[in-house]
Design a protein around this motif. Structure first.
Motif, PDB file in Angstrom:
ATOM      1  N   SER A  87       0.757  -1.257   0.048  1.00  0.00           N
ATOM      2  CA  SER A  87      -0.049  -0.121  -0.184  1.00  0.00           C
ATOM      3  C   SER A  87       1.017   1.129  -0.008  1.00  0.00           C
ATOM      4  O   SER A  87       0.308   2.103  -0.801  1.00  0.00           O
ATOM      5  CB  SER A  87      -0.896  -0.060   1.141  1.00  0.00           C
ATOM      6  OG  SER A  87      -0.260  -0.180   2.470  1.00  0.00           O
ATOM      7  N   ALA A  88       1.937   1.176   0.665  1.00  0.00           N
ATOM      8  CA  ALA A  88       2.846   2.601   0.663  1.00  0.00           C
ATOM      9  C   ALA A  88       3.395   2.618  -0.704  1.00  0.00           C
ATOM     10  O   ALA A  88       3.524   3.913  -0.991  1.00  0.00           O
ATOM     11  CB  ALA A  88       3.979   2.087   1.550  1.00  0.00           C
ATOM     12  N   ALA A  89       3.814   1.573  -1.466  1.00  0.00           N
ATOM     13  CA  ALA A  89       4.332   1.780  -2.716  1.00  0.00           C
ATOM     14  C   ALA A  89       3.250   2.211  -3.597  1.00  0.00           C
ATOM     15  O   ALA A  89       3.434   3.227  -4.497  1.00  0.00           O
ATOM     16  CB  ALA A  89       4.838   0.660  -3.308  1.00  0.00           C
ATOM     17  N   VAL A  90       1.983   1.847  -3.545  1.00  0.00           N
ATOM     18  CA  VAL A  90       1.100   2.208  -4.694  1.00  0.00           C
ATOM     19  C   VAL A  90       0.538   3.652  -4.236  1.00  0.00           C
ATOM     20  O   VAL A  90       0.488   4.439  -5.164  1.00  0.00           O
ATOM     21  CB  VAL A  90      -0.224   1.397  -4.414  1.00  0.00           C
ATOM     22  CG1 VAL A  90      -1.480   2.035  -5.337  1.00  0.00           C
ATOM     23  CG2 VAL A  90       0.316  -0.111  -4.965  1.00  0.00           C
ATOM     24  N   ARG A  91       0.587   4.240  -2.995  1.00  0.00           N
ATOM     25  CA  ARG A  91       0.394   5.399  -2.451  1.00  0.00           C
ATOM     26  C   ARG A  91       1.436   6.373  -2.958  1.00  0.00           C
ATOM     27  O   ARG A  91       1.122   7.349  -3.794  1.00  0.00           O
ATOM     28  CB  ARG A  91       0.370   5.535  -0.772  1.00  0.00           C
ATOM     29  CG  ARG A  91      -1.205   5.340  -0.448  1.00  0.00           C
ATOM     30  CD  ARG A  91      -1.128   5.644   1.090  1.00  0.00           C
ATOM     31  NE  ARG A  91      -2.355   5.020   1.348  1.00  0.00           N
ATOM     32  CZ  ARG A  91      -2.134   3.953   2.233  1.00  0.00           C
ATOM     33  NH1 ARG A  91      -1.089   3.082   2.317  1.00  0.00           N
ATOM     34  NH2 ARG A  91      -3.213   3.505   2.803  1.00  0.00           N
ATOM     35  N   ALA A  92       2.592   6.090  -2.853  1.00  0.00           N
ATOM     36  CA  ALA A  92       3.813   6.682  -3.404  1.00  0.00           C
ATOM     37  C   ALA A  92       3.427   7.069  -4.922  1.00  0.00           C
ATOM     38  O   ALA A  92       3.946   8.200  -5.471  1.00  0.00           O
ATOM     39  CB  ALA A  92       5.113   6.281  -3.173  1.00  0.00           C
ATOM     40  N   GLY A  93       3.175   5.742  -5.790  1.00  0.00           N
ATOM     41  CA  GLY A  93       3.210   6.000  -7.137  1.00  0.00           C
ATOM     42  C   GLY A  93       1.948   6.861  -7.565  1.00  0.00           C
ATOM     43  O   GLY A  93       2.103   7.713  -8.230  1.00  0.00           O
ATOM     44  N   SER A  94       0.921   6.550  -6.694  1.00  0.00           N
ATOM     45  CA  SER A  94       0.028   7.638  -6.977  1.00  0.00           C
ATOM     46  C   SER A  94       0.023   9.104  -6.744  1.00  0.00           C
ATOM     47  O   SER A  94      -0.324   9.959  -7.680  1.00  0.00           O
ATOM     48  CB  SER A  94      -1.436   7.286  -6.200  1.00  0.00           C
ATOM     49  OG  SER A  94      -1.770   5.712  -6.626  1.00  0.00           O
ATOM     50  N   ARG A  95       0.626   9.489  -5.843  1.00  0.00           N
ATOM     51  CA  ARG A  95       1.018  10.609  -5.545  1.00  0.00           C
ATOM     52  C   ARG A  95       2.152  11.197  -6.541  1.00  0.00           C
ATOM     53  O   ARG A  95       1.965  12.321  -7.108  1.00  0.00           O
ATOM     54  CB  ARG A  95       1.779  10.991  -4.057  1.00  0.00           C
ATOM     55  CG  ARG A  95       0.702  10.768  -2.985  1.00  0.00           C
ATOM     56  CD  ARG A  95       1.363  11.383  -1.567  1.00  0.00           C
ATOM     57  NE  ARG A  95       2.601  10.290  -1.259  1.00  0.00           N
ATOM     58  CZ  ARG A  95       2.440   9.351  -0.596  1.00  0.00           C
ATOM     59  NH1 ARG A  95       1.311   8.732  -0.192  1.00  0.00           N
ATOM     60  NH2 ARG A  95       3.672   8.814  -0.276  1.00  0.00           N
ATOM     61  N   ALA A  96       2.881  10.421  -7.036  1.00  0.00           N
ATOM     62  CA  ALA A  96       3.872  10.914  -8.248  1.00  0.00           C
ATOM     63  C   ALA A  96       3.061  11.039  -9.368  1.00  0.00           C
ATOM     64  O   ALA A  96       3.314  11.983 -10.219  1.00  0.00           O
ATOM     65  CB  ALA A  96       4.783   9.913  -8.321  1.00  0.00           C
ATOM     66  N   ALA A  97       2.304  10.282  -9.729  1.00  0.00           N
ATOM     67  CA  ALA A  97       1.266  10.365 -10.752  1.00  0.00           C
ATOM     68  C   ALA A  97       0.492  11.602 -10.954  1.00  0.00           C
ATOM     69  O   ALA A  97       0.313  12.509 -11.951  1.00  0.00           O
ATOM     70  CB  ALA A  97       0.272   9.191 -10.919  1.00  0.00           C
ATOM     71  N   ILE A  98       0.014  12.201  -9.803  1.00  0.00           N
ATOM     72  CA  ILE A  98      -0.613  13.245  -9.743  1.00  0.00           C
ATOM     73  C   ILE A  98       0.098  14.386 -10.015  1.00  0.00           C
ATOM     74  O   ILE A  98      -0.237  15.180 -10.615  1.00  0.00           O
ATOM     75  CB  ILE A  98      -1.363  13.351  -8.170  1.00  0.00           C
ATOM     76  CG1 ILE A  98      -2.684  12.223  -7.960  1.00  0.00           C
ATOM     77  CG2 ILE A  98      -1.800  14.685  -7.758  1.00  0.00           C
ATOM     78  CD1 ILE A  98      -2.990  12.154  -6.615  1.00  0.00           C
ATOM     79  N   TRP A  99       1.295  14.533  -9.241  1.00  0.00           N
ATOM     80  CA  TRP A  99       2.235  15.579  -9.274  1.00  0.00           C
ATOM     81  C   TRP A  99       2.874  15.791 -10.664  1.00  0.00           C
ATOM     82  O   TRP A  99       2.489  16.909 -11.358  1.00  0.00           O
ATOM     83  CB  TRP A  99       3.167  15.413  -8.251  1.00  0.00           C
ATOM     84  CG  TRP A  99       4.386  16.429  -8.321  1.00  0.00           C
ATOM     85  CD1 TRP A  99       4.238  17.551  -7.269  1.00  0.00           C
ATOM     86  CD2 TRP A  99       5.284  16.938  -9.203  1.00  0.00           C
ATOM     87  NE1 TRP A  99       5.255  18.494  -7.645  1.00  0.00           N
ATOM     88  CE2 TRP A  99       6.130  18.151  -8.781  1.00  0.00           C
ATOM     89  CE3 TRP A  99       6.160  16.087 -10.410  1.00  0.00           C
ATOM     90  CZ2 TRP A  99       7.287  18.573  -9.375  1.00  0.00           C
ATOM     91  CZ3 TRP A  99       7.103  16.930 -11.004  1.00  0.00           C
ATOM     92  CH2 TRP A  99       7.397  18.046 -10.402  1.00  0.00           C
ATOM     93  N   LEU A 100       2.876  14.597 -11.507  1.00  0.00           N
ATOM     94  CA  LEU A 100       3.507  14.662 -13.062  1.00  0.00           C
ATOM     95  C   LEU A 100       2.102  15.233 -13.670  1.00  0.00           C
ATOM     96  O   LEU A 100       2.258  15.979 -14.576  1.00  0.00           O
ATOM     97  CB  LEU A 100       3.978  13.425 -13.183  1.00  0.00           C
ATOM     98  CG  LEU A 100       5.450  13.272 -12.614  1.00  0.00           C
ATOM     99  CD1 LEU A 100       5.469  11.615 -12.977  1.00  0.00           C
ATOM    100  CD2 LEU A 100       6.568  13.806 -13.370  1.00  0.00           C
TER     101      LEU A 100
END
Length: 194
Positions: free
Chosen positions: A177-190
């Motif tokens: 879940s931490a990895a998916v959250r981090a990826g989701s936040r990065a996708a939002i930022w980009l």
């Protein structure tokens, strides 16, 4: 005799943008761009999960969430040209990454797929809540705020469904879940920026 009460204001009709109208203000354009990208990514995640788990007992539940994500995406697909906002340049990446995330977690089992859903939907909840707050009091954006709040409620429904289907029992749940959250936040930022 009582004084007449204030008359109810007639429903506000939203004017369609015409060619030559200025584009949406920058903060709203960023919101629309990232929301369209996010709903596109969510649709692809569920397509990946359905490719693996579509014929299992999880299939109908995943299909229901996928159908809701398709409606969310259609709403933002309609708003982008109406508001003269370009989609993110990263759509081809989200096409592949979303499907890979969905299929990859589903290959780990239905609990891992549900863990992915919880992590994504919790990130989206915070994201949509911040957008709704930013639009608070902007009378010209009441419709957009209402749309975001409605979609946010459905995303929370997806999270709750995933939790009820044993997401937290997935192997290595905290790490996944931490990895998916981090990826989701990065996708939002980009997606807001590109």
């Amino acid at each position: 005799m009582t004084a007449p009460g204030p008359e109810a204001a007639p429903p506000r009709k939203r004017r369609r943008r015409l060619p030559g109208d200025p584009p949406a203000p920058a903060p709203v354009a960023r919101m629309l761009r990232v929301d369209q990208a996010g709903e596109y990514g969510a649709r692809r995640i569920y397509e990946g999960q359905l490719a693996v788990l579509g014929r299992t007992r999880s299939g109908p539940m995943l299909r229901h969430m996928w159908e809701q994500e398709k409606l969310h995406l259609q709403a933002f697909d309609d708003l982008l040209p109406e508001r003269r906002v370009r989609p993110t340049l990263l759509s081809p990446l989200w096409h592949v990454a979303g499907f890979a995330l969905g299929a990859g977690t589903a290959l780990l089992g239905s609990r891992a797929a549900m863990a992915c859903t919880v992590a994504v939907e919790e990130t989206i909840d915070r994201h949509y809540a911040a957008q709704a707050e930013a639009l608070e009091g902007r009378s010209e954006e009441v419709d957009l705020r209402d749309t975001i709040e409605r979609f946010r409620a459905e995303e929370l429904e997806h999270r709750d469904t995933a939790l009820a289907n044993e997401a937290e029992l997935a192997p290595a749940y905290p790490l996944l879940s931490a990895a998916v959250r981090a990826g989701s936040r990065a996708a939002i930022w980009l997606s807001e920026r590109l």
